[in-house]
Motif scaffolding. Structure first.
Motif, PDB file in Angstrom:
ATOM      1  N   MET A 154      24.894 -25.637 -23.020  1.00 37.32           N
ATOM      2  CA  MET A 154      23.989 -25.980 -22.152  1.00 37.32           C
ATOM      3  C   MET A 154      23.925 -27.509 -21.689  1.00 37.32           C
ATOM      4  O   MET A 154      23.595 -28.114 -20.604  1.00 37.32           O
ATOM      5  CB  MET A 154      22.478 -25.672 -22.647  1.00 37.32           C
ATOM      6  CG  MET A 154      22.326 -23.902 -22.715  1.00 37.32           C
ATOM      7  SD  MET A 154      22.320 -23.295 -21.005  1.00 37.32           S
ATOM      8  CE  MET A 154      20.706 -23.892 -20.546  1.00 37.32           C
ATOM      9  N   ALA A 170      16.863 -25.965 -24.468  1.00 33.93           N
ATOM     10  CA  ALA A 170      17.234 -25.330 -23.294  1.00 33.93           C
ATOM     11  C   ALA A 170      17.325 -26.072 -22.187  1.00 33.93           C
ATOM     12  O   ALA A 170      17.909 -25.823 -21.358  1.00 33.93           O
ATOM     13  CB  ALA A 170      16.791 -23.891 -23.206  1.00 33.93           C
ATOM     14  N   THR A 171      16.303 -27.128 -22.306  1.00 33.61           N
ATOM     15  CA  THR A 171      16.156 -27.917 -20.999  1.00 33.61           C
ATOM     16  C   THR A 171      16.168 -29.384 -21.235  1.00 33.61           C
ATOM     17  O   THR A 171      16.117 -29.745 -22.457  1.00 33.61           O
ATOM     18  CB  THR A 171      14.432 -27.463 -20.425  1.00 33.61           C
ATOM     19  OG1 THR A 171      13.808 -27.839 -21.300  1.00 33.61           O
ATOM     20  CG2 THR A 171      14.714 -25.960 -19.894  1.00 33.61           C
TER      21      THR A 171
END
Length: 272
Positions: A190, A65-66
Motif C-alpha cells: 500500500m 492504510a492511508t
C-alpha cells in the motif's frame, strides 16, 4: 529505537546520532533509514547530528492504510522536526524523499531549514500534462503500479543492476544488491504504490521557485529511475542560485556507488 506519534496517531520509528548541527536524511521511495549507512557514520565523525526516519509504511514504522500522499508525509516530517526542536537543519532528500523535502518547505516554510540537498530527486514534475509535455504518460505510471501488484519482488529485482548503473563499472556486491532489495520489499505494498502515485502526480514547480536557502542538487547522468533530463537538470533551472552537480557514471543508487563524492559534496554544503 525511539518512536514518535504523528498528528494522526501513526507511530513512526526514527534514529538520532551524534551532536552538533543537525542533518535530517529523508529516504527514497520504498527505502527507509537503513539506506543512509554510508552517510551517517561519516557525518557523525565530522561532528554533525544525524536524524533519520522510517516514513509510514516503511521499515519499522506503523503500516496504516492511508497517508502516503506527499502532504501527509511532509507533515510527518514536520512533526519529528518539531518534536526534537531541530533548527538550522541541513535536510537531504533522495528520490521521492526529495519530493517530501520540497513539500515540507511549501507547507512549513524555511524557518528551521538552513540548507537543502536534493539527491537523485524525482522533481520537479513527472506527470505528462499540457504544460509539462516532457513528462511521463499516465499509462506508464499505471503500468508500473500493475507490475508491482503482479510481482513486486520481480519488479525490483529486474531493476537492481540499472539502479546502481553497474554497466558503467560501478562495483556493487551481490550481497549489497540483495539487502537493498530486501529493504525495498519491507515497505508495504500500500505504501509503495501510494507514494509512487503521489510522487508522479505532484507538481513541485511553484514551490521550488520559492526556495531561498542554499541548495545542492546532485544527480547521476545514468539514472534510469529518474532520468536526469526530466528531473535533475530541470530542477536546477527552477531553484535560484542552486549548485548543480552531475555524476557522469551515477545511477539512482549513487548514495552507494558514489558515496565518497556524495559525502564530500554534502559536507561542503553543510559547512557553508
Amino acid at each position: 529505537m525511539p518512536y514518535f506519534e504523528t498528528r494522526d496517531d501513526v507511530r513512526l520509528a526514527y534514529e538520532d546520532y551524534g551532536t552538533g548541527r543537525p542533518i535530517v536524511f529523508v529516504a527514497s521511495w520504498a527505502l527507509g533509514a537503513d539506506m543512509w549507512e554510508y552517510q551517517v557514520p561519516f557525518f557523525v565523525e565530522q561532528g554533525y547530528r544525524c536524524v533519520l526516519v522510517d516514513r509510514r509504511g516503511h521499515g519499522r514504522s506503523d503500516r496504516p492504510a492511508t497517508g502516503y500522499d506527499l502532504d501527509t508525509l511532509a507533515d510527518d516530517l514536520a512533526d519529528l522536526i518539531d518534536l526534537l526542536d531541530l533548527r538550522e537543519i541541513t535536510v537531504v532528500g533522495h528520490s521521492a524523499g526529495g519530493g517530501e523535502v520540497a513539500r515540507y518547505l511549501q507547507r512549513h516554510g524555511e524557518d528551521r531549514i538552513a540548507k537543502v540537498a536534493l539527491v537523485a530527486a524525482t522533481l520537479p514534475y513527472l506527470e505528462r500534462t499540457e504544460d509539462n509535455p516532457e513528462g511521463v504518460p499516465e499509462e506508464v505510471c499505471e503500468a508500473t503500479v500493475q507490475a508491482l501488484r503482479d510481482d513486486r519482488p520481480a519488479w525490483f529485482a529486474n531493476r537492481a543492476q540499472g539502479f546502481f548503473a553497474t554497466h558503467l563499472g560501478n562495483e556493487v556486491s551481490p550481497a549489497l544488491i540483495d539487502i537493498t532489495l530486501r529493504q525495498c520489499l519491507s515497505a508495504t505494498p500500500m505504501g509503495t504504490i501510494g507514494l509512487w502515485r503521489s510522487a508522479y502526480h505532484t507538481d513541485h514547480r511553484p514551490s521550488l521557485r520559492k526556495i531561498t536557502v542554499p541548495t545542492l542538487i546532485v544527480h547521476g547522468a545514468a539514472d534510469q529511475s529518474a532520468p536526469v533530463a526530466l528531473t535533475g537538470r530541470r530542477t536546477a533551472q527552477l531553484i535560484r542560485h542552486a549548485v548543480y552537480k552531475e555524476y557522469p557514471t551515477g545511477g539512482h543508487g549513487l548514495f552507494v556507488t558514489h558515496k565518497d563524492d556524495l559525502n564530500n559534496d554534502l559536507l561542503e554544503l553543510a559547512e557553508q
